[in-house]
Design a protein around this motif. Structure first.
Motif, PDB file in Angstrom:
ATOM      1  N   GLY A 252      31.493  15.752 123.954  1.00 51.31           N
ATOM      2  CA  GLY A 252      32.927  15.987 123.914  1.00 51.31           C
ATOM      3  C   GLY A 252      33.729  14.949 124.672  1.00 51.31           C
ATOM      4  N   GLY A 253      33.038  13.978 125.270  1.00 44.63           N
ATOM      5  CA  GLY A 253      33.718  12.942 126.043  1.00 44.63           C
ATOM      6  C   GLY A 253      34.299  11.856 125.154  1.00 44.63           C
ATOM      7  N   TYR A 254      35.228  11.070 125.727  1.00 47.52           N
ATOM      8  CA  TYR A 254      35.965  10.070 124.965  1.00 47.52           C
ATOM      9  C   TYR A 254      35.744   8.666 125.530  1.00 47.52           C
ATOM     10  N   LEU A 255      35.745   7.697 124.615  1.00 52.65           N
ATOM     11  CA  LEU A 255      35.703   6.281 124.965  1.00 52.65           C
ATOM     12  C   LEU A 255      36.929   5.610 124.376  1.00 52.65           C
ATOM     13  N   LEU A 256      37.586   4.805 125.198  1.00 52.15           N
ATOM     14  CA  LEU A 256      38.769   4.068 124.764  1.00 52.15           C
ATOM     15  C   LEU A 256      38.521   2.584 124.965  1.00 52.15           C
ATOM     16  N   LEU A 257      38.596   1.811 123.859  1.00 50.16           N
ATOM     17  CA  LEU A 257      38.414   0.366 123.903  1.00 50.16           C
ATOM     18  C   LEU A 257      39.763  -0.335 123.778  1.00 50.16           C
ATOM     19  N   GLY A 258      39.736  -1.679 123.876  1.00 50.89           N
ATOM     20  CA  GLY A 258      40.947  -2.456 123.671  1.00 50.89           C
ATOM     21  C   GLY A 258      41.296  -2.537 122.196  1.00 50.89           C
ATOM     22  N   ALA A 259      42.521  -2.970 121.915  1.00 48.88           N
ATOM     23  CA  ALA A 259      43.007  -3.004 120.529  1.00 48.88           C
ATOM     24  C   ALA A 259      42.186  -3.935 119.647  1.00 48.88           C
ATOM     25  N   ALA A 260      41.605  -4.981 120.212  1.00 46.24           N
ATOM     26  CA  ALA A 260      40.844  -5.957 119.436  1.00 46.24           C
ATOM     27  C   ALA A 260      39.349  -5.658 119.432  1.00 46.24           C
ATOM     28  N   SER A 262      35.926  -2.891 118.807  1.00 39.11           N
ATOM     29  CA  SER A 262      35.455  -1.754 118.020  1.00 39.11           C
ATOM     30  C   SER A 262      33.965  -1.580 118.247  1.00 39.11           C
ATOM     31  N   LEU A 263      33.404  -0.526 117.647  1.00 35.80           N
ATOM     32  CA  LEU A 263      31.972  -0.265 117.733  1.00 35.80           C
ATOM     33  C   LEU A 263      31.234  -0.730 116.484  1.00 35.80           C
ATOM     34  N   TYR A 264      31.873  -1.570 115.701  1.00 41.73           N
ATOM     35  CA  TYR A 264      31.268  -2.033 114.450  1.00 41.73           C
ATOM     36  C   TYR A 264      29.918  -2.697 114.724  1.00 41.73           C
ATOM     37  N   GLY A 265      28.895  -2.239 114.033  1.00 41.65           N
ATOM     38  CA  GLY A 265      27.575  -2.830 114.141  1.00 41.65           C
ATOM     39  C   GLY A 265      26.738  -2.318 115.293  1.00 41.65           C
ATOM     40  N   VAL A 266      27.285  -1.385 116.085  1.00 46.87           N
ATOM     41  CA  VAL A 266      26.535  -0.834 117.218  1.00 46.87           C
ATOM     42  C   VAL A 266      26.094   0.591 116.876  1.00 46.87           C
ATOM     43  N   GLU A 271      31.854   9.241 117.382  1.00 50.17           N
ATOM     44  CA  GLU A 271      32.691   9.365 116.184  1.00 50.17           C
ATOM     45  C   GLU A 271      34.075   8.800 116.484  1.00 50.17           C
ATOM     46  N   SER A 272      34.657   8.101 115.516  1.00 49.33           N
ATOM     47  CA  SER A 272      35.984   7.521 115.723  1.00 49.33           C
ATOM     48  C   SER A 272      37.067   8.488 115.253  1.00 49.33           C
ATOM     49  N   LEU A 273      38.202   8.440 115.933  1.00 50.08           N
ATOM     50  CA  LEU A 273      39.371   9.199 115.509  1.00 50.08           C
ATOM     51  C   LEU A 273      40.612   8.418 115.889  1.00 50.08           C
ATOM     52  N   ARG A 274      41.666   8.652 115.147  1.00 48.20           N
ATOM     53  CA  ARG A 274      42.929   7.938 115.387  1.00 48.20           C
ATOM     54  C   ARG A 274      43.998   8.915 115.877  1.00 48.20           C
TER      55      ARG A 274
END
Length: 288
Positions: A252-260, A262-266, A271-274
């Motif tokens: 239930g925890g959240y991860l926040l990355l920078g705008a540039a 992503s988790l692509y390829g990892v 799960e992603s949400l907007r």
């Protein structure tokens, strides 16, 4: 100081090894500008001599100076704004649903919400988060307060950690991102500068952390802010960092990355949400 091709390759390999930062081809000027002053300070005639000292017996003594010089610490209060809106409107309400009130008499079943700011630089991000949490708690009139949260802020730079702990900023830094209302509530004059109030400074724990080394022993977290960090790493290093964070996030925890970023390829479980202009990642809660 001019930099030969072989020196550039050796120095950037050394930098990646000690802090994970990837310096692409064509960035010789970056090493010249940032390491040249250190080389001159230590009496080196050129960067080739400095390279030999870094890779030799003086490596340990020079290591922290190189890290402080080469790492980027661009930051400001409430940077980009919209991620903090997502935290206030979506993440904090969900994370505090079962958090303690922070007003005493907390049920033993209740848990503290644990937060980690991964690369806190001079401290503006974790202090912004502490302000946001404090405002959020006040707007609800009841429920989770600032004491229901633990905030860990880490950085690889010892100098950045020392400055963040002091919480002293120039006027231009304070006015970059803080409203007049927040300045009045959380900031006081300190000689010719400004300082974050003791209540917030005492609530943020600053620690050194090198992401190029294993860091899963830092603990488990409900919210991780790893913003504008991965852009300085190559893909293998990005994958290592994200995989460890994935292990450290509570269900239930959240991860926040920078705008540039992503988790692509990892390959992770997140799960992603907007939420409006912000992309967040959430660790699923196992079905019962």
């Amino acid at each position: 100081m001019a930099l030969s091709t072989s020196d550039f390759q050796a120095l950037r390999d050394y930098i990646r090894r000690i802090c994970g930062m990837s310096i692409p081809d064509g960035k010789e000027y970056l090493i010249e500008q940032r390491l040249g002053p250190i080389a001159r300070k230590h009496g080196c005639a050129d960067l080739s001599e400095f390279r030999n000292r870094m890779l030799g017996y003086d490596s340990f003594q020079l290591r922290d100076e190189v890290i402080d010089a080469i790492t980027t610490r661009e930051t400001c209060f409430f940077r980009d704004e919209h991620p903090f809106e997502a935290l206030r409107e979506l993440v904090l309400p969900r994370l505090t649903a079962c958090a303690p009130t922070g007003q005493g008499g907390v049920d033993s079943e209740e848990k503290t919400v644990s937060v980690w700011c991964v690369a806190s630089a001079s401290g503006q991000e974790p202090y912004s988060l502490a302000m946001l949490i404090d405002e959020f708690a006040g707007s609800r009139h009841q429920g989770a307060g600032l004491n229901a949260f633990s905030i860990l802020a880490t950085d690889i730079s010892n100098e950045a950690i020392r400055r963040a702990r002091r919480g002293i900023y120039r006027r231009a830094e304070i006015e970059r991102g803080l409203s007049a209302e927040r300045i009045e509530a959380y900031v006081s004059r300190c000689d010719e500068s400004y300082q974050i109030c003791p209540r917030l400074r005492g609530h943020v724990e600053f620690r050194r952390c090198n992401l190029a080394e294993p860091f899963v022993t830092l603990g488990r977290f409900d919210l991780v802010l790893c913003r504008n960090v991965l852009i300085y790493f190559d893909p293998p290093m990005q994958r290592s960092v994200i995989e460890q964070i994935d292990l450290m996030l509570n269900p239930g925890g959240y991860l926040l990355l920078g705008a540039a970023e992503s988790l692509y390829g990892v390959p992770v479980t997140l799960e992603s949400l907007r939420h409006r202009d912000t992309i967040l990642y959430r660790k699923p809660v196992a079905a019962t």
